[in-house]
Design a protein around this motif. Structure first.
Motif, PDB file in Angstrom:
ATOM      1  N   ARG A  37       0.830  -1.205   0.000  1.00  0.00           N
ATOM      2  CA  ARG A  37       0.000   0.000   0.000  1.00  0.00           C
ATOM      3  C   ARG A  37       0.867   1.258   0.000  1.00  0.00           C
ATOM      4  O   ARG A  37       0.568   2.229  -0.675  1.00  0.00           O
ATOM      5  CB  ARG A  37      -0.944  -0.012   1.205  1.00  0.00           C
ATOM      6  N   ARG A  38       1.964   1.203   0.737  1.00  0.00           N
ATOM      7  CA  ARG A  38       2.859   2.369   0.765  1.00  0.00           C
ATOM      8  C   ARG A  38       3.465   2.620  -0.597  1.00  0.00           C
ATOM      9  O   ARG A  38       3.552   3.753  -1.061  1.00  0.00           O
ATOM     10  CB  ARG A  38       3.974   2.149   1.777  1.00  0.00           C
ATOM     11  N   ASN A  39       3.906   1.544  -1.239  1.00  0.00           N
ATOM     12  CA  ASN A  39       4.525   1.696  -2.556  1.00  0.00           C
ATOM     13  C   ASN A  39       3.533   2.251  -3.562  1.00  0.00           C
ATOM     14  O   ASN A  39       3.869   3.112  -4.365  1.00  0.00           O
ATOM     15  CB  ASN A  39       5.056   0.344  -3.039  1.00  0.00           C
ATOM     16  N   GLU A  40       2.295   1.763  -3.490  1.00  0.00           N
ATOM     17  CA  GLU A  40       1.264   2.253  -4.403  1.00  0.00           C
ATOM     18  C   GLU A  40       1.022   3.749  -4.243  1.00  0.00           C
ATOM     19  O   GLU A  40       1.035   4.493  -5.205  1.00  0.00           O
ATOM     20  CB  GLU A  40      -0.057   1.516  -4.155  1.00  0.00           C
ATOM     21  N   SER A  41       0.849   4.178  -2.988  1.00  0.00           N
ATOM     22  CA  SER A  41       0.557   5.592  -2.778  1.00  0.00           C
ATOM     23  C   SER A  41       1.771   6.455  -3.119  1.00  0.00           C
ATOM     24  O   SER A  41       1.624   7.598  -3.543  1.00  0.00           O
ATOM     25  CB  SER A  41       0.096   5.840  -1.338  1.00  0.00           C
ATOM     26  N   ALA A  42       2.957   5.889  -2.973  1.00  0.00           N
ATOM     27  CA  ALA A  42       4.160   6.625  -3.348  1.00  0.00           C
ATOM     28  C   ALA A  42       4.214   6.793  -4.862  1.00  0.00           C
ATOM     29  O   ALA A  42       4.610   7.844  -5.370  1.00  0.00           O
ATOM     30  CB  ALA A  42       5.408   5.906  -2.849  1.00  0.00           C
ATOM     31  N   ALA A  92       1.594   6.726  -6.835  1.00  0.00           N
ATOM     32  CA  ALA A  92       0.388   7.418  -7.303  1.00  0.00           C
ATOM     33  C   ALA A  92       0.632   8.895  -7.598  1.00  0.00           C
ATOM     34  O   ALA A  92       0.106   9.435  -8.559  1.00  0.00           O
ATOM     35  CB  ALA A  92      -0.733   7.280  -6.280  1.00  0.00           C
ATOM     36  N   ASN A 145       1.880  14.229  -4.470  1.00  0.00           N
ATOM     37  CA  ASN A 145       1.101  15.014  -3.509  1.00  0.00           C
ATOM     38  C   ASN A 145       1.188  14.421  -2.107  1.00  0.00           C
ATOM     39  O   ASN A 145       1.157  15.140  -1.123  1.00  0.00           O
ATOM     40  CB  ASN A 145      -0.364  15.128  -3.947  1.00  0.00           C
ATOM     41  N   VAL A 146       1.299  13.080  -2.041  1.00  0.00           N
ATOM     42  CA  VAL A 146       1.486  12.477  -0.722  1.00  0.00           C
ATOM     43  C   VAL A 146       2.930  12.685  -0.263  1.00  0.00           C
ATOM     44  O   VAL A 146       3.840  12.803  -1.080  1.00  0.00           O
ATOM     45  CB  VAL A 146       1.171  10.965  -0.734  1.00  0.00           C
ATOM     46  N   GLU A 196       7.818   8.820   0.999  1.00  0.00           N
ATOM     47  CA  GLU A 196       8.169   7.804   1.995  1.00  0.00           C
ATOM     48  C   GLU A 196       9.527   8.129   2.592  1.00  0.00           C
ATOM     49  O   GLU A 196      10.495   8.392   1.893  1.00  0.00           O
ATOM     50  CB  GLU A 196       8.201   6.431   1.312  1.00  0.00           C
TER      51      GLU A 196
END
Lengths: 193, 193
Positions: free
Chosen positions: B138-143, B145, B148-149, B152
């Motif tokens: 999940r972390r890799n995905e949001s990174a 994506a 804006n986030v 990491e």
DNA sequence: GACAACATGTAACCAGTTACATGATTCT
DNA sequence: AGAATCATGTAACTGGTTACATGTTGTC
């Protein structure tokens, strides 16, 4: 009498062979750090209460050197209690790893400081690995040497093997992390908008 | 004021982002079990003393649900203390693994009992592995994506990776041990003299 | 109205460490 | 005689858990 985990650790150590408080202290320090650590000051009182509860029997052995030692062995009750406990399920291991808490804060450090940390951590775990592998090698040799020595028991063999795999896994993580960090530029880069 | 390890764990958690006692409790329970475990009853008093010492600042946030929460953030002193501590070397991790103590006593059990134990231990660690791998994914995905986030950070990534390797190593050991034990005859054999 | 999740705290207890204290034997 | 190792113990303290206690908000 209600027993805590340390009591069972001691029963387990004594079940393997009759041991004194001093023996148990040495044994845990040398082979038990990866699953249970204890100081002699917690071991001696625990042995006393186990004996008072009738789970251990002691005999004074006038050792060849040093002052006479109290050698403990399991009573039949002690063996029963141990066996019963061993067959119950347990929870997951609990670890207190201060080093990893510091790793969590690596973003506060420079790349070179991080590399220094990881190298030190690696050295510690690598030393343990070498030590455990030495113990295992010596055991295998004496097992091969002849049937006169007590045949290696399953429990001690498995726990030692676990110690080796745990140390190796930690060393591998250090190597992987070092490779990652060494790929970074020397100074931390600010997020370029 | 003298700080103990738990204090630094909390400073580390708050350094990542402002957090309440409740947040810190959840965070440790979900992501910290492989390096530091703590109940909320030890966390709240520790936060109070850190605030009293001027290392933390708190603000009442009337949360969307539940009673208002005390959100803590680091003071500059707090950050200084943390950074200074992080740069000091630490000792090896301390582990209390009751399961391994039981493994040590496997010679008291039948082959089938041993297999049962190892399968249960394997399941526990495999579950943890799956969980950690899910978090990482999940972390890799949001990174990936978008930028804006928050990017990491190194620390959390490395500690999570350590959790994965540790769990995997334990599962591997279980598999290896199971393979060994399943090769034994069903009933323990007495030493044929 | 009951229950679950959010949120914070205290009190009694337990398990462990560090430091203190002692004593015998062997080696130098 | 002094140091090292073997060997056992106690006391003060620390750090943690379990259980107790409370209060809010939202959901069934």
């Amino acid at each position: 009498m209600k027993l805590n985990s340390l009591h069972y650790v001691l029963l387990a150590g004594i079940e393997q062979e009759p041991r004194s408080g001093y023996d148990l202290t040495q044994w845990l320090a040398r082979l038990g750090q990866h699953y249970w650590a204890a100081e002699h000051s917690s071991i001696y009182p625990a042995l006393q209460s186990l004996e008072a509860a009738g789970l251990l029997l002691s005999s004074e052995e006038s050792g060849l050197r040093g002052r006479p030692r109290k050698l403990y062995r399991l009573s039949s009750q002690g063996r029963e209690r141990l066996k019963c406990w061993v067959n119950e399920p347990s929870g997951l291991p609990e670890t207190r790893d201060e080093q990893l808490v510091k790793v969590l804060c690596f973003d506060l450090l420079s790349r070179d400081e991080i590399v220094g940390h990881l190298e030190r951590i690696r050295a510690q775990h690598a030393a343990k690995l070498v030590y455990y592998e030495g113990v295992m090698e010596r055991r295998n040799e004496s097992a091969a040497a002849g049937a006169n020595v007590t045949p290696e028991r399953l429990g001690p063999a498995l726990t030692l093997r676990r110690g080796i795999l745990a140390a190796r896994s930690y060393v591998d993580w250090c190597d992987e992390s070092l490779a990652l960090v060494r790929g970074f530029p020397s100074q931390p880069v600010d997020a370029a908008g």
